[in-house]
Scaffold this motif. Structure first.
Motif, mmCIF file in Angstrom:
data_model
loop_
_atom_site.group_PDB
_atom_site.id
_atom_site.type_symbol
_atom_site.label_atom_id
_atom_site.label_comp_id
_atom_site.label_asym_id
_atom_site.label_seq_id
_atom_site.Cartn_x
_atom_site.Cartn_y
_atom_site.Cartn_z
ATOM 1 N N LEU A 1 0.829 -1.202 0.000
ATOM 2 C CA LEU A 1 0.000 0.000 0.000
ATOM 3 C C LEU A 1 0.864 1.253 0.000
ATOM 4 N N ALA A 2 1.900 1.234 0.841
ATOM 5 C CA ALA A 2 2.800 2.394 0.907
ATOM 6 C C ALA A 2 3.552 2.579 -0.404
ATOM 7 N N ILE A 3 4.024 1.461 -0.948
ATOM 8 C CA ILE A 3 4.748 1.540 -2.216
ATOM 9 C C ILE A 3 3.819 2.000 -3.337
ATOM 10 N N GLY A 4 2.558 1.524 -3.284
ATOM 11 C CA GLY A 4 1.591 1.920 -4.295
ATOM 12 C C GLY A 4 1.344 3.417 -4.303
ATOM 13 N N LEU A 5 1.260 4.006 -3.109
ATOM 14 C CA LEU A 5 1.067 5.452 -3.023
ATOM 15 C C LEU A 5 2.288 6.194 -3.547
ATOM 16 N N ALA A 6 3.469 5.631 -3.259
ATOM 17 C CA ALA A 6 4.707 6.272 -3.709
ATOM 18 C C ALA A 6 4.906 6.117 -5.218
ATOM 19 N N LEU A 7 4.412 5.010 -5.758
ATOM 20 C CA LEU A 7 4.619 4.714 -7.182
ATOM 21 C C LEU A 7 3.308 4.808 -7.960
ATOM 22 N N LYS A 8 2.483 5.790 -7.629
ATOM 23 C CA LYS A 8 1.175 5.898 -8.278
ATOM 24 C C LYS A 8 1.298 6.136 -9.784
ATOM 25 N N ASP A 9 2.361 6.842 -10.204
ATOM 26 C CA ASP A 9 2.546 7.082 -11.634
ATOM 27 C C ASP A 9 2.845 5.775 -12.364
ATOM 28 N N SER A 10 3.685 4.925 -11.742
ATOM 29 C CA SER A 10 4.003 3.636 -12.357
ATOM 30 C C SER A 10 2.767 2.750 -12.424
ATOM 31 N N LEU A 11 1.956 2.765 -11.347
ATOM 32 C CA LEU A 11 0.721 1.983 -11.349
ATOM 33 C C LEU A 11 -0.259 2.508 -12.392
ATOM 34 N N SER A 12 -0.263 3.824 -12.582
ATOM 35 C CA SER A 12 -1.117 4.409 -13.610
ATOM 36 C C SER A 12 -0.676 3.943 -14.995
ATOM 37 N N ASN A 13 0.641 3.874 -15.209
ATOM 38 C CA ASN A 13 1.158 3.370 -16.479
ATOM 39 C C ASN A 13 0.778 1.911 -16.687
ATOM 40 N N PHE A 14 0.855 1.132 -15.596
ATOM 41 C CA PHE A 14 0.516 -0.291 -15.682
ATOM 42 C C PHE A 14 -0.963 -0.483 -16.026
ATOM 43 N N SER A 15 -1.833 0.229 -15.300
ATOM 44 C CA SER A 15 -3.272 0.097 -15.559
ATOM 45 C C SER A 15 -3.632 0.588 -16.956
ATOM 46 N N SER A 16 -2.955 1.637 -17.417
ATOM 47 C CA SER A 16 -3.202 2.124 -18.777
ATOM 48 C C SER A 16 -2.753 1.094 -19.806
ATOM 49 N N GLY A 17 -1.646 0.405 -19.500
ATOM 50 C CA GLY A 17 -1.185 -0.664 -20.391
ATOM 51 C C GLY A 17 -2.208 -1.780 -20.488
ATOM 52 N N VAL A 18 -2.812 -2.120 -19.354
ATOM 53 C CA VAL A 18 -3.859 -3.152 -19.354
ATOM 54 C C VAL A 18 -5.044 -2.702 -20.207
ATOM 55 N N MET A 19 -5.443 -1.435 -20.080
ATOM 56 C CA MET A 19 -6.576 -0.927 -20.858
ATOM 57 C C MET A 19 -6.258 -0.922 -22.358
ATOM 58 N N ILE A 20 -5.014 -0.588 -22.698
ATOM 59 C CA ILE A 20 -4.618 -0.606 -24.107
ATOM 60 C C ILE A 20 -4.702 -2.027 -24.655
ATOM 61 N N ILE A 21 -4.266 -3.002 -23.851
ATOM 62 C CA ILE A 21 -4.309 -4.396 -24.277
ATOM 63 C C ILE A 21 -5.762 -4.858 -24.438
ATOM 64 N N VAL A 22 -6.626 -4.465 -23.506
ATOM 65 C CA VAL A 22 -8.017 -4.929 -23.523
ATOM 66 C C VAL A 22 -8.814 -4.243 -24.637
ATOM 67 N N LEU A 23 -8.717 -2.925 -24.735
ATOM 68 C CA LEU A 23 -9.529 -2.172 -25.698
ATOM 69 C C LEU A 23 -8.946 -2.187 -27.112
ATOM 70 N N LYS A 24 -7.657 -2.416 -27.239
ATOM 71 C CA LYS A 24 -6.968 -2.538 -28.529
ATOM 72 C C LYS A 24 -7.200 -1.338 -29.459
ATOM 73 N N PRO A 25 -6.879 -0.112 -29.027
ATOM 74 C CA PRO A 25 -6.967 1.009 -29.965
ATOM 75 C C PRO A 25 -5.927 0.905 -31.068
ATOM 76 N N PHE A 26 -4.876 0.135 -30.842
ATOM 77 C CA PHE A 26 -3.865 -0.133 -31.859
ATOM 78 C C PHE A 26 -3.176 -1.444 -31.523
ATOM 79 N N ARG A 27 -2.465 -1.967 -32.514
ATOM 80 C CA ARG A 27 -1.746 -3.228 -32.368
ATOM 81 C C ARG A 27 -0.278 -3.026 -32.719
ATOM 82 N N SER A 28 0.511 -4.033 -32.402
ATOM 83 C CA SER A 28 1.904 -3.989 -32.801
ATOM 84 C C SER A 28 1.995 -3.949 -34.322
ATOM 85 N N GLY A 29 2.798 -3.010 -34.836
ATOM 86 C CA GLY A 29 2.940 -2.849 -36.283
ATOM 87 C C GLY A 29 2.064 -1.774 -36.877
ATOM 88 N N ASP A 30 1.094 -1.239 -36.106
ATOM 89 C CA ASP A 30 0.232 -0.173 -36.608
ATOM 90 C C ASP A 30 0.989 1.160 -36.661
#
Length: 280
Positions: free
Chosen positions: A105-134
């Motif tokens: 929990l403490a690390i999560g608060l300290a690394l909120k930007d990294s967690l935001s990047n991770f969650s955004s990566g998951v959303m990109i994978i799920v929603l697929k606005p683009f693919r590799s090679g696009d």
């Protein structure tokens, strides 16, 4: 007979070893088993990651998605291996999990930007606005998607530069995917002089378009008057081409149109200004 100091030390060590040899053997075996668990577990995690990536790709899954999923599986297995390793050497994992939860929990608060990047990566994978090679534009950067990783997306620009964008920046920005559809329209504006015949110019340009190998018959190209500008009559030229051929097609079309207009004595004027002087 009195023993020497060295003999006394040897005797003490021997006695100590006899008293604790079972404990030493037990600790040694636990350490050995723990090391084996860790080494075998991490090796298995690597094998599972590679096989998962390979299987997903063989089923037509986007390489960026397969790599992302395989990495998550590997991290999960390694985490389980670490817990099993600590449990083998006698560490109370129940209390450890609670401590790790609080620390997380403490690390999560300290690394909120990294967690935001991770969650955004998951959303990109799920929603697929683009693919590799696009070929895309995101956050003002234009390039081909190389990989979608846990925290960032890697683009290769047309001049072969590698740009690494945080996933949160990519997901929050306006994304233009130029490769999403099989065809694209080329938009060109051509100015002709007011002295030139508009109908002849449109006919010449249309003939040049139909002779170009990149231009598709369907949808049909469009050539139309768009503006009566200060120094020219502006025509919009809008042929359709395959997306993969867009830039080569654009260059070829501009050259063909210019040649066709020159061959038919249709002038593309320079900007002009008439200045009148008052003699008074």
């Amino acid at each position: 007979m009195e023993m020497t100091e060295a003999e006394v030390i040897v005797a003490d060590v021997t006695t100590w070893f006899q008293d604790y040899h079972e404990l030493i053997v037990e600790i040694g075996l636990k350490a050995l088993f723990a090391l084996l668990i860790f080494l075998i577990g991490t090796y298995v995690a690597g094998v599972v990651r590679r096989q998962t990536d390979k299987r997903l790709k063989s089923r037509g899954v986007d390489p960026a998605v397969s790599g992302f999923v395989a990495k998550i599986i590997q991290i999960t297995i390694v985490g389980a291996v670490l817990v099993a390793t600590l449990n083998e050497i006698g560490v109370e994992t129940t209390s450890l999990v609670a401590v790790l939860g609080a620390a997380g929990l403490a690390i999560g608060l300290a690394l909120k930007d990294s967690l935001s990047n991770f969650s955004s990566g998951v959303m990109i994978i799920v929603l697929k606005p683009f693919r590799s090679g696009d070929f895309i534009e995101a956050s003002g950067i234009v390039g081909v998607v190389k990989t979608i990783e846990l925290f960032s997306t890697k683009l290769v620009t047309p001049d072969n530069k590698v740009i690494i964008l945080p996933n949160s920046t990519v997901y929050a920005s306006e994304i233009t995917n130029y490769s999403a559809l099989p065809t694209r329209r080329v938009d060109i504006v051509v100015g002709i002089s007011y002295e030139s015949d508009m109908r002849d110019a449109k006919s010449v340009i249309m003939t040049a378009l139909k002779a170009n190998d990149f231009v598709l018959n369907e949808p049909e190209p469009v050539v139309a008057v768009s503006e009566l500008a200060d120094s020219s009559v502006n025509l919009v030229v809008r042929p359709w081409v395959n997306t993969a051929d867009y830039w080569m097609a654009r260059f070829a079309i501009i050259e063909d149109v210019k040649r066709a207009l020159d061959d038919n004595d249709i002038t593309i004027p320079f900007p002009q200004m008439d200045v009148h002087f008052d003699k008074g």
